[in-house]
Design a protein around this motif. Structure first.
Motif, short mmCIF file in Angstrom:
data_model
loop_
_atom_site.label_atom_id
_atom_site.label_comp_id
_atom_site.label_asym_id
_atom_site.label_seq_id
_atom_site.Cartn_x
_atom_site.Cartn_y
_atom_site.Cartn_z
N ASP A 84 39.51 40.37 38.98
CA ASP A 84 39.45 39.91 37.59
C ASP A 84 38.23 39.04 37.32
O ASP A 84 38.03 38.59 36.19
N GLN B 93 44.68 37.30 43.73
CA GLN B 93 44.99 36.37 42.64
C GLN B 93 44.43 36.90 41.33
O GLN B 93 43.26 36.74 41.01
N MET B 94 45.31 37.57 40.54
CA MET B 94 44.91 38.11 39.24
C MET B 94 46.03 37.86 38.23
O MET B 94 47.21 37.83 38.61
N PRO B 95 45.68 37.67 36.97
CA PRO B 95 46.72 37.44 35.95
C PRO B 95 47.48 38.72 35.63
O PRO B 95 46.99 39.83 35.87
N ASN B 96 48.67 38.55 35.09
CA ASN B 96 49.54 39.65 34.64
C ASN B 96 50.11 40.47 35.80
O ASN B 96 51.31 40.78 35.83
N ASP C 287 49.52 40.63 40.11
CA ASP C 287 48.72 40.22 41.27
C ASP C 287 48.58 41.36 42.27
O ASP C 287 49.15 42.45 42.11
#
Length: 274
Positions: free
Chosen positions: A18, A64-67, A69
């Motif tokens: 991301d 580690q990514m939003p919405n 993972d």
């Protein structure tokens, strides 16, 4: 079985992160190393669909990514039944996530911030294993098709054999290991006048009289000893005084483990009823 350097450099790679700077750095690194098929996305939710359509040889996956993972992405990738070897390298700055990632199915990990030599080495090694696995799969499929083709040829050969033996004789017969007929082709009932149980079944009380007892005992001994026999002569005197003479040939059958599974053979009446 080896993988060439051009094969590795032509492998398909997907970068999932991301953070645009991370993607740009990895794309530049892979391009300078000679990799030719590199794609990227900042949307983890589209990874599974893209992998189903393309079948990437390697996915570089940020954890580690939003919405959604990286762990959730790996769970989704496991639903692709056609991909038995999931080639994923996780990208993480959290040392505690490395073991969990490997347990979740990742094949390796790359620590952030990136060590360029480490990145190139780990990518090269994982791709080599991935391509070797694909090559082995192709070899196994080819071997399976070869075995299937050979099996079909053997079945056709067996069918031709039976057809020829049926044409060249009055009847064709097979018995199982217990002496019971499993296949009879031709007028065996009319010719022998016996039930389709066994040529040597002494318990068959329906067997008509007139058979030569000595010949019957000799044939019984050959089958009990699992010996082949060729043109064994069988004689019978019918109730009306007519004489019948038969030639019976047979051979024991064995499976691929050398286990006895019965007899097969042919029969021919050489003297008709008077």
């Amino acid at each position: 079985m080896t993988i060439s350097t051009p094969d590795i450099l032509n492998a398909s790679i997907l970068i999932v992160d991301d953070q645009e700077p991370n993607i740009s750095m990895l794309e530049q690194l892979l391009s300078e190393a000679g990799y030719t098929q590199v794609e990227s996305t900042m949307n983890p939710q589209e990874v599974c669909a893209r992998h189903r359509n393309i079948g990437y040889d390697l996915i570089l996956l940020d954890l580690q990514m939003p919405n959604m993972d990286g762990f959730q992405v790996m769970e989704g990738l496991k639903t692709n039944g056609s991909d038995a070897y999931l080639s994923v390298i996780v990208l993480t700055a959290q040392p505690g996530h490395k073991l969990r990632a490997l347990q979740a199915g990742a094949k390796d990990f790359i620590s952030k911030p990136f060590d360029l030599i480490e990145v190139k080495t780990r990518i090269h090694n994982i791709l080599e294993v991935r391509l070797l696995y694909k090559l082995l799969q192709q070899h196994n499929l080819l071997l399976e098709k070869t075995v299937q083709g050979r099996t079909a040829e053997l079945r056709e050969s067996e069918a031709r054999y039976r057809s020829l033996t049926e044409l060249a004789s009055d009847w064709y017969w097979e018995q199982d290991e217990g002496g019971n007929f499993t296949k009879v082709s031709g007028p065996v009932l009319e010719m022998l006048g016996i039930r389709v149980d066994s040529l040597t079944d002494e318990s068959n009380n329906d067997k008509p009289s007139g058979w030569n007892a000595a010949e019957h005992a000799e044939l019984q001994a050959k089958i009990a000893a699992r010996q082949p026999f060729l043109d064994f002569e069988f004689n019978r005197i019918n109730d009306d005084g007519s004489h019948q003479r038969f030639h019976v040939s047979g051979e024991p059958m064995f499976n691929r483990f050398s286990g006895y599974i019965g007899y097969r053979g042919i029969g021919l009446e050489v003297t008709s009823k008077k």
